[in-house]
Design an enzyme around this catalytic site. Sequence first.
Site, PDB file in Angstrom:
ATOM      1  N   ARG A   1       0.915  -1.143  -0.136  1.00  0.00           N
ATOM      2  CA  ARG A   1      -0.025  -0.091  -0.117  1.00  0.00           C
ATOM      3  C   ARG A   1       0.894   1.443   0.063  1.00  0.00           C
ATOM      4  NH1 ARG A   1      -3.146   0.070   5.258  1.00  0.00           N
ATOM      5  NH2 ARG A   1      -1.086  -0.550   6.250  1.00  0.00           N
TER       6      ARG A   1
ATOM      7  N   HIS B   1      15.766   8.079  33.266  1.00  0.00           N
ATOM      8  CA  HIS B   1      16.998   7.424  33.755  1.00  0.00           C
ATOM      9  C   HIS B   1      16.980   5.926  33.576  1.00  0.00           C
ATOM     10  CE1 HIS B   1      20.288   7.717  37.048  1.00  0.00           C
ATOM     11  NE2 HIS B   1      20.226   6.562  36.887  1.00  0.00           N
TER      12      HIS B   1
ATOM     13  N   CYS C   1      15.867  14.160  39.368  1.00  0.00           N
ATOM     14  CA  CYS C   1      15.777  12.899  39.106  1.00  0.00           C
ATOM     15  C   CYS C   1      15.682  12.033  40.413  1.00  0.00           C
ATOM     16  CB  CYS C   1      16.639  12.024  38.111  1.00  0.00           C
ATOM     17  SG  CYS C   1      16.615  10.382  38.001  1.00  0.00           S
TER      18      CYS C   1
ATOM     19  N   HIS D   1      22.460   9.363  34.273  1.00  0.00           N
ATOM     20  CA  HIS D   1      21.200   9.832  33.831  1.00  0.00           C
ATOM     21  C   HIS D   1      20.894   9.738  32.327  1.00  0.00           C
ATOM     22  CE1 HIS D   1      17.253  11.605  34.712  1.00  0.00           C
ATOM     23  NE2 HIS D   1      17.290  12.470  33.672  1.00  0.00           N
TER      24      HIS D   1
ATOM     25  N   CYS E   1      18.528   9.442  40.526  1.00  0.00           N
ATOM     26  CA  CYS E   1      20.147   9.613  40.254  1.00  0.00           C
ATOM     27  C   CYS E   1      20.767   9.576  41.544  1.00  0.00           C
ATOM     28  CB  CYS E   1      20.266  11.199  39.823  1.00  0.00           C
ATOM     29  SG  CYS E   1      20.300  11.304  38.061  1.00  0.00           S
TER      30      CYS E   1
ATOM     31  N   HIS F   1      16.514   2.328  33.947  1.00  0.00           N
ATOM     32  CA  HIS F   1      16.152   1.684  34.921  1.00  0.00           C
ATOM     33  C   HIS F   1      14.899   0.685  34.477  1.00  0.00           C
ATOM     34  CE1 HIS F   1      12.668   4.117  34.736  1.00  0.00           C
ATOM     35  NE2 HIS F   1      12.084   3.505  35.384  1.00  0.00           N
TER      36      HIS F   1
ATOM     37  N   HIS G   1      11.705 -14.271  30.648  1.00  0.00           N
ATOM     38  CA  HIS G   1      10.907 -15.390  31.115  1.00  0.00           C
ATOM     39  C   HIS G   1      11.678 -16.680  31.581  1.00  0.00           C
ATOM     40  CE1 HIS G   1       6.830 -14.045  29.292  1.00  0.00           C
ATOM     41  NE2 HIS G   1       7.133 -13.621  30.431  1.00  0.00           N
TER      42      HIS G   1
ATOM     43  N   GLU H   1       3.170 -19.802  29.001  1.00  0.00           N
ATOM     44  CA  GLU H   1       4.456 -20.347  28.505  1.00  0.00           C
ATOM     45  C   GLU H   1       4.745 -21.565  29.289  1.00  0.00           C
ATOM     46  OE1 GLU H   1       7.328 -17.317  27.975  1.00  0.00           O
ATOM     47  OE2 GLU H   1       6.024 -16.254  26.487  1.00  0.00           O
TER      48      GLU H   1
ATOM     49  N   GLN I   1      12.574  -2.781  36.462  1.00  0.00           N
ATOM     50  CA  GLN I   1      11.599  -3.362  37.669  1.00  0.00           C
ATOM     51  C   GLN I   1      11.636  -4.842  38.042  1.00  0.00           C
ATOM     52  OE1 GLN I   1       7.833  -1.256  38.766  1.00  0.00           O
ATOM     53  NE2 GLN I   1       8.035   0.037  36.852  1.00  0.00           N
TER      54      GLN I   1
ATOM     55  N   ASN J   1      10.240  -0.395  45.662  1.00  0.00           N
ATOM     56  CA  ASN J   1       9.412   0.507  45.001  1.00  0.00           C
ATOM     57  C   ASN J   1       8.638   1.108  46.012  1.00  0.00           C
ATOM     58  OD1 ASN J   1       7.463   1.847  43.361  1.00  0.00           O
ATOM     59  ND2 ASN J   1       7.909   0.487  41.818  1.00  0.00           N
TER      60      ASN J   1
ATOM     61  N   ASN K   1      10.497  -0.993  31.267  1.00  0.00           N
ATOM     62  CA  ASN K   1       9.601  -0.385  30.493  1.00  0.00           C
ATOM     63  C   ASN K   1      10.442   0.958  30.029  1.00  0.00           C
ATOM     64  OD1 ASN K   1       7.150  -0.470  29.641  1.00  0.00           O
ATOM     65  ND2 ASN K   1       6.278   0.695  31.370  1.00  0.00           N
TER      66      ASN K   1
ATOM     67  N   SER L   1       8.103   6.667  33.243  1.00  0.00           N
ATOM     68  CA  SER L   1       7.875   8.111  33.983  1.00  0.00           C
ATOM     69  C   SER L   1       9.167   8.577  34.007  1.00  0.00           C
ATOM     70  CB  SER L   1       7.272   7.700  35.486  1.00  0.00           C
ATOM     71  OG  SER L   1       8.006   6.840  36.061  1.00  0.00           O
TER      72      SER L   1
HETATM   73  P1  H2U Z   1       8.551   3.354  35.552  1.00  0.00           P
HETATM   74  O1  H2U Z   1       9.003   4.584  35.053  1.00  0.00           O
HETATM   75  O2  H2U Z   1       9.009   2.276  34.810  1.00  0.00           O
HETATM   76  O3  H2U Z   1       7.015   3.249  35.776  1.00  0.00           O
HETATM   77  O4  H2U Z   1       9.191   3.143  36.847  1.00  0.00           O
HETATM   78  C1  H2U Z   1       9.520   3.972  37.643  1.00  0.00           C
HETATM   79  C2  H2U Z   1       9.187   3.261  39.313  1.00  0.00           C
HETATM   80  O5  H2U Z   1       9.791   3.953  40.338  1.00  0.00           O
HETATM   81  C3  H2U Z   1       7.423   3.474  39.429  1.00  0.00           C
HETATM   82  O6  H2U Z   1       7.121   1.988  39.489  1.00  0.00           O
HETATM   83  C4  H2U Z   1       8.982   3.822  41.398  1.00  0.00           C
HETATM   84  C5  H2U Z   1       7.372   4.219  40.696  1.00  0.00           C
HETATM   85  O7  H2U Z   1       6.518   3.516  41.552  1.00  0.00           O
HETATM   86  N1  H2U Z   1       9.286   5.119  42.156  1.00  0.00           N
HETATM   87  C6  H2U Z   1       9.624   5.009  43.466  1.00  0.00           C
HETATM   88  O8  H2U Z   1       9.642   4.008  44.136  1.00  0.00           O
HETATM   89  N2  H2U Z   1      10.151   6.119  44.142  1.00  0.00           N
HETATM   90  C7  H2U Z   1       9.934   7.410  43.753  1.00  0.00           C
HETATM   91  O9  H2U Z   1      10.499   8.175  44.359  1.00  0.00           O
HETATM   92  C8  H2U Z   1       9.485   7.661  42.548  1.00  0.00           C
HETATM   93  C9  H2U Z   1       9.130   6.629  41.723  1.00  0.00           C
HETATM   94 ZN    ZN Z   2      18.603  10.416  36.705  1.00  0.00          ZN
END
Ligand code: H2U
Ligand code: ZN
Length: 351
Positions: free
Chosen positions: A30, A165, A51, A114, A54, A167, A282, A183, A169, A76, A154, A162
């Site tokens: 197309r 930097h 940040c 960062h 950082c 990172h 996985h 799976e 999880q 977290n 992510n 969000s």
């Molecule tokens: P994402 O940007 O992939 O969502 O990961 C950022 C994570 O960091 C998010 O799960 C955590 C958020 O809950 N976070 C903290 O644990 N402490 C903070 O001061 C800000 C964000």
């Molecule tokens: Zn940073």
Amino acid sequence: MEFNLTDHPHRRYNPLTGDYVLVSPHRTKRPWQGQVEKSEEEKRPEYDPDCYLCPGNERAGGEINPNYQNTFVFTNDFAALNQESPSGTYEVGGLLRARSETGICRVVCFSPRHDLTIPELSVSDIEKVIKLWQDEYRILGANPDINYVQIFENKGKMMGCSNPHPHGQIWAQSTVPNEPATEGKFQGDYYQRNRRSLLADYLKIEMKERERIVVENDHFVALVPFWAVWPYETMIISKRHIQHILQFNDEEKTAYAEILQQLTIRYDNLFETSFPYSAGIHQAPTDGLDHTEWHFHHHFYPPLLRSATVKKFMVGYEMLGDPQRDITAEMAAEKLRSLPDVHYKNEATKI
Ligand code: H2U
Ligand code: ZN
């Protein structure tokens, strides 16, 4: 004319999940009139005082990050799961069913810098990230309440990340979640029937056909799976049939770091942008049972379709029927394979 995969619509089977994807290769012919522009790349500082990841900075909960030199992991502050919440079940008429869930959520900083991302880290720095993943898998997995450890990243605003930097999880929990549970079941059924790993057999086919391989080294293969849903979806599969990340020897650990770097450099080079994706490992559940059926792999699900800004939407028929794609897995693999293995930002500084 005889049916072939490059010209005719077809459905492909995913042997890891039992799902199907509709492939419509004739549609790539197309005309395309949409946008193709590059995204405005923001230049980030090595250190950002605002940040929360950082070194030395304050997080939302008031805690101060240490002056870490390599990697850093913490629980977290807004965890989706915790170990303190009460246990219980909810049931109405057999149809409304719920069960409490406990777990531990961790945030992993890949680097104190960062401004960097995985494709811009050195192989030895990526090895430090792998070492941290290993430590977390071991420690979290040893907890009797933790039966699965999901390590993931992510990346990019487009994925709802969000903070730029670098990172990832880790969500570790008492139940094996949907994707690895499915799976695990399909790998288990295959192992029962054949006494061989499903992914080892799949790799054998891919290494013979070679059409979908993007990068390969002595211990890993990165490929666009035959059943890929996202345009540039890939998987890194270990050549050895191992169940989890703790079974890597030193050579495999380095090879894993190298292939992570090589694949993500090609991703960034594809649209000359920091390539967004959701990616994750996985591997075998940590429930203390034998999981010979499991074969270690790392999925990458990137949303971009055509440029740094044009993403694929999973809408319409895809929400109600099957996922669908136009460019075939073979076309995507060829495109990724043909890209330089030097990061475009490094290329720019060389000139
Ligand atoms: P994402 O940007 O992939 O969502 O990961 C950022 C994570 O960091 C998010 O799960 C955590 C958020 O809950 N976070 C903290 O644990 N402490 C903070 O001061 C800000 C964000
Ligand atoms: Zn940073």
